[in-house]
Design an enzyme around this catalytic site. Structure first.
Site, mmCIF file in Angstrom:
data_model
loop_
_atom_site.group_PDB
_atom_site.id
_atom_site.type_symbol
_atom_site.label_atom_id
_atom_site.label_comp_id
_atom_site.label_asym_id
_atom_site.label_seq_id
_atom_site.Cartn_x
_atom_site.Cartn_y
_atom_site.Cartn_z
ATOM 1 N N ASP A 202 0.833 -1.202 0.000
ATOM 2 C CA ASP A 202 0.000 0.000 0.000
ATOM 3 C C ASP A 202 0.867 1.251 0.000
ATOM 4 O OD1 ASP A 202 -2.713 -0.785 -0.039
ATOM 5 O OD2 ASP A 202 -2.566 -1.466 2.028
ATOM 6 N N ARG B 9 -1.939 -1.162 -8.402
ATOM 7 C CA ARG B 9 -3.285 -0.781 -7.974
ATOM 8 C C ARG B 9 -3.382 0.736 -8.035
ATOM 9 N NH1 ARG B 9 -4.080 -1.914 -2.061
ATOM 10 N NH2 ARG B 9 -4.321 -4.085 -2.687
#
Length: 308
Positions: free
Chosen positions: A135, A185
Site C-alpha cells: 500500500d 493498484r
C-alpha cells in the site's frame, strides 16, 4: 472542508471514543471492517470467495512504534497467509501491507527492517501461491516505497504496489511501471496532502486517474482498477477493450462494505473483482479515511447512528 475535518479526526483520540460511544457505532464500523481477529478475516474471505469475488486482506496498523511491534505485524501476515492456504482460499486471496506497519519509520534502521519483514511476507505468499501488494502512504513515503518494491521484485516478481492519482508525480511513476509482470493498484488517494504535491480539485484528480489508467491498460503489466466511481469503472472497461485486453488481464477492486451490488454485477459480467478487506484492532484511522473519501459513506454513518 468536510474531508479535511474527517482526516484530521482520524488522529483524534476523543473522536475515536465518540464513535465507539455512539449508539450502534460498532455495528456501523462492522460494515467497513471485517473484524479484529485473523479468524474474522478468514470468515469474511470465505464468504466473498463463495460469491465469486477475490480478496485482498489488510491487517490494519500504522505508526509502528518499536521493532517488536513491527515483528508482530509481520508474523500476523505470515500467519494469515498460512491460514488462507490451509483453508483453500489463497488462490483467491492476497494480502496488502503498509511499510510503516513493518517499521519503516523507526529511525535509520527502519527502512531495512521493513524490507526484511516484507521479504518474509513475500516468501510466505510464494509458499501459499498468492501475491502481496504494498500500500502507498502519504507523499513523503512514495519514493522509498517504490524503491523497496523495485528491490524486492528481483526475487518476488509478482509484488504489487499502489499509486495515487491525486499526486502530481503519479503519471510519471506509471510510466516506470509498465513492464511485463508489474502489478499496479491505481487509487485516487486518501491522505491530506499539500497542493504543492497533490491536486485538491476532484476533477483534476479524476483526469489524472484516467491518464494513468490509459497508460497502465496500454502497458504490459496487470492493472488493478481501485475505484467506486461508476464513470471511471466504465472508462476502465472501454480502455481495456480498446487496448485488446482480455478480462483476466486486469481487475477491479473495491472496498469491503461499499457498492456490493456493483461488485456482484461486474463479477457476473465476467470481470475479475477483488474486495479490499481490512481487519484488526487498529481500525479507527482507516474508518475515518473511508468516511472522508465519499460523502455517501458519511451519510450512511449518520443515518445508521440515527437508526440505532
Amino acid at each position: 472542508m468536510t474531508r479535511r475535518l474527517l482526516l484530521a479526526a482520524a488522529d483524534s483520540r476523543s473522536a475515536r471514543r465518540a464513535v465507539l460511544a455512539a449508539p450502534g457505532g460498532r455495528a456501523v464500523v462492522a460494515r467497513f471492517v471485517a473484524g479484529e481477529t485473523r479468524a474474522d478475516a478468514v470468515v469474511a474471505t470465505d464468504s466473498l470467495v463463495a460469491r465469486g469475488l477475490g480478496v485482498t486482506l489488510d491487517h490494519l496498523g500504522e505508526d509502528t512504534r518499536d521493532p517488536d511491534q513491527a515483528a508482530a505485524v509481520a508474523e500476523e501476515y505470515v500467519g494469515l497467509l498460512g491460514s488462507l492456504d490451509r483453508a483453500g482460499l489463497a488462490r483467491r486471496a492476497e494480502v496488502s501491507v503498509k511499510l510503516s506497519a513493518l517499521g519503516s519509520g523507526l529511525g535509520a534502521d527502519g527502512p531495512g527492517l521493513a524490507r526484511a519483514h516484507l521479504r518474509a511476507i513475500c516468501r510466505a505468499a510464494d509458499t501459499a501461491a498468492t501475491t502481496v501488494t504494498v500500500d502507498m502512504e502519504d507523499h513523503a513515503a512514495t519514493e522509498s516505497t517504490l524503491a523497496t518494491v523495485a528491490e524486492l521484485r528481483a526475487d518476488h516478481p509478482t509484488l504489487g504496489v499502489v499509486l495515487q492519482s491525486y499526486l502530481r508525480r503519479t503519471e510519471s511513476d506509471c510510466r516506470e511501471l509498465l513492464g511485463a509482470g508489474s502489478r499496479v493498484r491505481l487509487v485516487k488517494g486518501a491522505y491530506a496532502e499539500p497542493e504543492s504535491v497533490a491536486w485538491a480539485d476532484r476533477v483534476e484528480v479524476d483526469r489524472s486517474y484516467v491518464r494513468c489508467l490509459r497508460l497502465l491498460m496500454e502497458g504490459q503489466g496487470y492493472p488493478m482498477v481501485a475505484t467506486h466511481d461508476q464513470r471511471l469503472i466504465e472508462i476502465a472497461g472501454a480502455l481495456a477493450v480498446r487496448s485488446g485486453r482480455p478480462q483476466d488481464s486486469y481487475e477491479f477492486q473495491m472496498l469491503y462494505g461499499i457498492r456490493a451490488d456493483e461488485q456482484r454485477r461486474l463479477a457476473e459480467a465476467g470481470e475479475t473483482v477483488r474486495v479490499y478487506v481490512p481487519y484488526g484492532t487498529d481500525w479507527y484511522a482507516y474508518f475515518m479515511r473511508r468516511l472522508a473519501e465519499r460523502p455517501a459513506n458519511l451519510g450512511f454513518f449518520a443515518r445508521s447512528l440515527v437508526g440505532h
